[in-house]
Design a protein around this motif. Structure first.
Motif, mmCIF file in Angstrom:
data_model
loop_
_atom_site.group_PDB
_atom_site.id
_atom_site.type_symbol
_atom_site.label_atom_id
_atom_site.label_comp_id
_atom_site.label_asym_id
_atom_site.label_seq_id
_atom_site.Cartn_x
_atom_site.Cartn_y
_atom_site.Cartn_z
ATOM 1 N N UNK A 184 44.090 46.704 45.998
ATOM 2 C CA UNK A 184 45.327 46.394 46.722
ATOM 3 C C UNK A 184 46.353 47.517 46.602
ATOM 4 N N UNK A 185 46.368 48.189 45.461
ATOM 5 C CA UNK A 185 47.349 49.264 45.245
ATOM 6 C C UNK A 185 46.832 50.624 45.679
ATOM 7 N N UNK A 186 45.585 50.695 46.145
ATOM 8 C CA UNK A 186 45.028 51.965 46.609
ATOM 9 C C UNK A 186 44.483 52.844 45.508
ATOM 10 N N UNK A 187 44.406 52.337 44.289
ATOM 11 C CA UNK A 187 43.858 53.142 43.188
ATOM 12 C C UNK A 187 42.347 53.328 43.336
ATOM 13 N N UNK A 188 41.681 52.325 43.895
ATOM 14 C CA UNK A 188 40.280 52.453 44.282
ATOM 15 C C UNK A 188 40.144 51.931 45.709
ATOM 16 N N UNK A 189 39.056 52.300 46.375
ATOM 17 C CA UNK A 189 38.894 51.953 47.788
ATOM 18 C C UNK A 189 38.164 50.639 47.988
ATOM 19 N N UNK A 190 37.315 50.261 47.018
ATOM 20 C CA UNK A 190 36.499 49.066 47.174
ATOM 21 C C UNK A 190 36.014 48.599 45.818
ATOM 22 N N UNK A 191 35.660 47.323 45.762
ATOM 23 C CA UNK A 191 35.112 46.718 44.554
ATOM 24 C C UNK A 191 33.936 45.835 44.953
ATOM 25 N N UNK A 192 32.792 46.061 44.314
ATOM 26 C CA UNK A 192 31.566 45.315 44.640
ATOM 27 C C UNK A 192 30.968 44.770 43.344
ATOM 28 N N UNK A 193 30.694 43.474 43.325
ATOM 29 C CA UNK A 193 30.018 42.875 42.182
ATOM 30 C C UNK A 193 29.180 41.701 42.668
ATOM 31 N N UNK A 194 28.170 41.341 41.898
ATOM 32 C CA UNK A 194 27.209 40.354 42.380
ATOM 33 C C UNK A 194 27.502 38.928 41.943
ATOM 34 N N UNK A 195 28.438 38.698 41.031
ATOM 35 C CA UNK A 195 28.661 37.321 40.592
ATOM 36 C C UNK A 195 30.077 37.138 40.073
ATOM 37 N N UNK A 196 30.871 36.324 40.779
ATOM 38 C CA UNK A 196 32.212 35.971 40.333
ATOM 39 C C UNK A 196 32.457 34.483 40.555
ATOM 40 N N UNK A 197 33.416 33.943 39.829
ATOM 41 C CA UNK A 197 33.916 32.596 40.048
ATOM 42 C C UNK A 197 35.314 32.679 40.649
ATOM 43 N N UNK A 198 35.805 31.553 41.152
ATOM 44 C CA UNK A 198 37.089 31.546 41.851
ATOM 45 C C UNK A 198 38.221 32.092 40.994
ATOM 46 N N UNK A 199 38.230 31.758 39.669
ATOM 47 C CA UNK A 199 39.324 32.225 38.821
ATOM 48 C C UNK A 199 39.310 33.739 38.644
#
Length: 263
Positions: free
Chosen positions: A198-213
């Motif tokens: 959101x702040x532009x420090x990285x362009x993208x984030x990819x991960x294979x398993x997250x929960x709503x929290x």
């Protein structure tokens, strides 16, 4: 009518108070337990922070529902009503080993739509926050809308879980992608990685398993700066289910989907 600015004011105050309690805990001995496996850890500070936030919410907003990572709150089976989705320490492994690179994450939703997102980097005293339709901020500085990024200029945070947990995509597609982009990172806190997109420090984030929290707060921030968040396959996210997670600047997100995942 719900006064979201009042709720946001209270939530920010409580999150910052919780952060101060965490900072005070640095000099104490942690009680560490395992959950689903030896690397899935929870500390007494996780539980105490969640209980602190829950107490504040229940006192002022008793009609609101709460979903907490450490098992506190309600058994949520639908997204109806106002729900506070809390991760008291996102990045517990980092908290235990590094005393940094972790965050308090609070997302507040109404009928499945994110209204408020708060991600507090406790150690650096950086509070990322957003109210739907009012922009995203880091402390008092408004975050600009993300600028279109060429994939060759992208820095992408990629969780190594892609290699071990993916079932539909051959992890070897990452090799040409990694060669093409500017660099990769992995911070170990989904909330912070959403904040960094959101702040532009990285362009993208990819991960294979997250929960709503892990991502509820981040979704609100990302929407306010024009980023996109889906599953890794480009599908809509479901707050009631664990899933993969793929967030990024709109152009980078679409390019990766088109050229590497859905080709």
């Amino acid at each position: 009518m719900t006064n979201w600015n009042e709720i946001d004011h209270n939530a920010k105050k409580w999150v910052q108070e919780a952060g101060e309690l965490i900072r005070q805990s640095f000099a104490t001995t942690l009680s560490i337990e395992t959950k689903s496996n030896p690397n899935d850890l929870v500390t007494n500070i996780d539980k105490e922070t969640e209980q602190f936030l829950m107490g504040k919410i229940k006192e002022v907003y008793p009609e609101h529902k709460i979903l907490g990572e450490e098992g506190s709150g309600h058994d949520i089976t639908s997204v109806e009503g106002i729900i506070w989705i809390i991760d008291p320490i996102d990045g517990t492994m980092n908290f235990i080993h590094q005393k940094r690179n972790f965050a308090i994450s609070v997302g507040i939703y109404k009928d499945g739509v994110g209204q408020i997102g708060l991600i507090y980097d406790v150690v650096h005293n950086e509070l990322y926050h957003a109210v739907k339709g009012q922009g995203a901020f880091m402390n008092d500085v408004q975050l600009p809308k993300l600028k279109e990024t060429r994939i060759e200029e992208a820095i992408i945070s990629i969780s190594p879980s892609w290699v071990t947990e993916n079932r539909r995509i051959d992890y070897r597609i990452l090799a040409p992608l990694i060669k093409r982009i500017r660099g990769t990172r992995c911070f170990g806190s989904a909330a912070l990685e959403c904040a960094f997109v959101a702040s532009g420090r990285i362009s993208s984030y990819i991960t294979m398993r997250l929960s709503a929290w892990d991502y509820a707060a981040g979704l609100v921030l990302l929407e306010e700066v024009g980023a996109v968040a889906t599953t890794v396959y480009g599908e809509p996210l479901n707050l009631l289910e664990n899933s993969s997670f793929f967030a990024g600047e709109r152009n980078v997100h679409q390019q990766i989907l088109d050229e590497y995942i859905n080709k």
